[in-house]
Design an enzyme around this catalytic site. Sequence first.
Site, short mmCIF file in Angstrom:
data_model
loop_
_atom_site.label_atom_id
_atom_site.label_comp_id
_atom_site.label_asym_id
_atom_site.label_seq_id
_atom_site.Cartn_x
_atom_site.Cartn_y
_atom_site.Cartn_z
N PRO A 1 58.04 70.41 85.38
CA PRO A 1 59.17 70.35 86.32
C PRO A 1 58.85 71.22 87.54
CG PRO A 1 59.67 71.85 84.51
CD PRO A 1 58.35 71.21 84.18
N MET A 2 59.00 70.65 88.73
CA MET A 2 58.73 71.40 89.96
C MET A 2 59.85 71.12 90.95
SD MET A 2 54.58 70.94 90.38
CE MET A 2 54.55 69.18 89.91
N SER A 3 60.50 72.20 91.36
CA SER A 3 61.67 72.08 92.23
C SER A 3 61.30 71.43 93.55
CB SER A 3 62.27 73.46 92.47
OG SER A 3 63.45 73.36 93.23
N CYS B 1 60.83 80.29 86.09
CA CYS B 1 60.70 80.20 87.55
C CYS B 1 60.59 81.60 88.15
CB CYS B 1 61.88 79.47 88.16
SG CYS B 1 61.75 79.31 89.97
N LYS C 1 61.19 76.76 78.73
CA LYS C 1 59.95 77.03 79.48
C LYS C 1 60.00 78.49 79.95
CE LYS C 1 56.84 74.96 82.91
NZ LYS C 1 56.43 76.13 83.70
N ASN D 1 50.60 75.95 79.83
CA ASN D 1 50.77 75.60 81.23
C ASN D 1 50.10 76.67 82.10
OD1 ASN D 1 53.45 75.96 83.52
ND2 ASN D 1 51.95 74.34 83.63
N GLY D 2 49.55 76.23 83.23
CA GLY D 2 48.98 77.17 84.18
C GLY D 2 47.53 76.88 84.50
N GLY E 1 51.10 71.07 86.52
CA GLY E 1 52.02 71.15 87.65
C GLY E 1 51.36 70.91 88.98
N ARG E 2 50.84 71.96 89.62
CA ARG E 2 50.40 71.89 91.01
C ARG E 2 49.22 70.96 91.25
NH1 ARG E 2 49.16 77.80 92.09
NH2 ARG E 2 48.85 77.78 89.83
#
Length: 342
Positions: free
Chosen positions: A26-28, A109, A148, A209-210, A233-234
């Site tokens: 999930p990424m805002s 976050c 998370k 994650n990461g 994510g990124r």
Amino acid sequence: MPELITLASPLDIGGVKIRNRVFLAPMSGITDEPFRQRAHNHGAGLVVSEMVASGELAKGRAGCDLRIRHSGLPVHMVQLAGREAAHMAEGARIAAGEGADIIDINMGCPAKKVTGGYAGSALMRDLDHALSLIEAVVGAVSVPVTVKMRLGWDESALNAPMLARRAEQAGVRMVTVHGRTRCQFYQGKADWRAIARVRQAVSIPVVANGDVGSPEEAATILEQSGADAVMIGRAHYGAPWAAGSVAAAAADTSTHGIPETPQALADYVAAHYEDMLSLYGVESGLRQARKHLGWYLDRHAARASAEQRKRILTSFEPTEVIRGLREALADPVMLTEMRSAA
């Protein structure tokens, strides 16, 4: 990469069947409905909504409905953030009422605007309060609840194993751990080995994650963390197929739907842009889409001129934006990287 093979297998999250173990984080402001649709179509095992503020959702704030709306995918997972138990419980009930199959609680976050309100990773500074939120959400809905988190607030308080253990006892069905503390933000390298301490503390699935952006990195994080799944994510910036590419590598198949020619890439990006305009309306959609267009240009049109970029990223005319995108993406120099991106 024998460890990678495990990512191709299904996973059960509290009775919800997930097709593989490579997830979109999930990424805002990023993982909205058009983005999640694309990531799913490319083969991501699970996609998660962008963070929704539970207080705003509970109060009926405009725009929250778009974040929790069911997009027709097999599994609808909504992430909630907040610090008030009543708001978290009500937000979870609203999301479940809209068809959410899984509710995720954001305790990771690092953004100042989130932690400044004592939400996100700030909750790791007060585990008793964090548990009160978990208990409120678990008690409010019948669907599985996940959490998370990060490794901790800083290096002096690496309490993710304790939070995970208490969360499991409260009824949480899966935890995701980003291998950094809040105070690291995204600096340095994620500590994948530290995630292993969370894996050892609980019996529920653990997601690592990461800094995962390739099949090789996915295999290494699995080996070092002992996790059951990975979340990416990124690496999706300008490449909605990133998780799908890792899942395909695990299954020894080809990633579905990656554009293979400059024309196909231009069509893909234009369609993504138009879907965002349709979702948000032209005025808001133009603004929301610019970061995505910038990432597509960064990754696939490295030789675009500054003037081209400016015209694409500042124009208020959708037809001009699409025309500029097609010109910039006509250069095939980045296609090889695009096909291998994950």
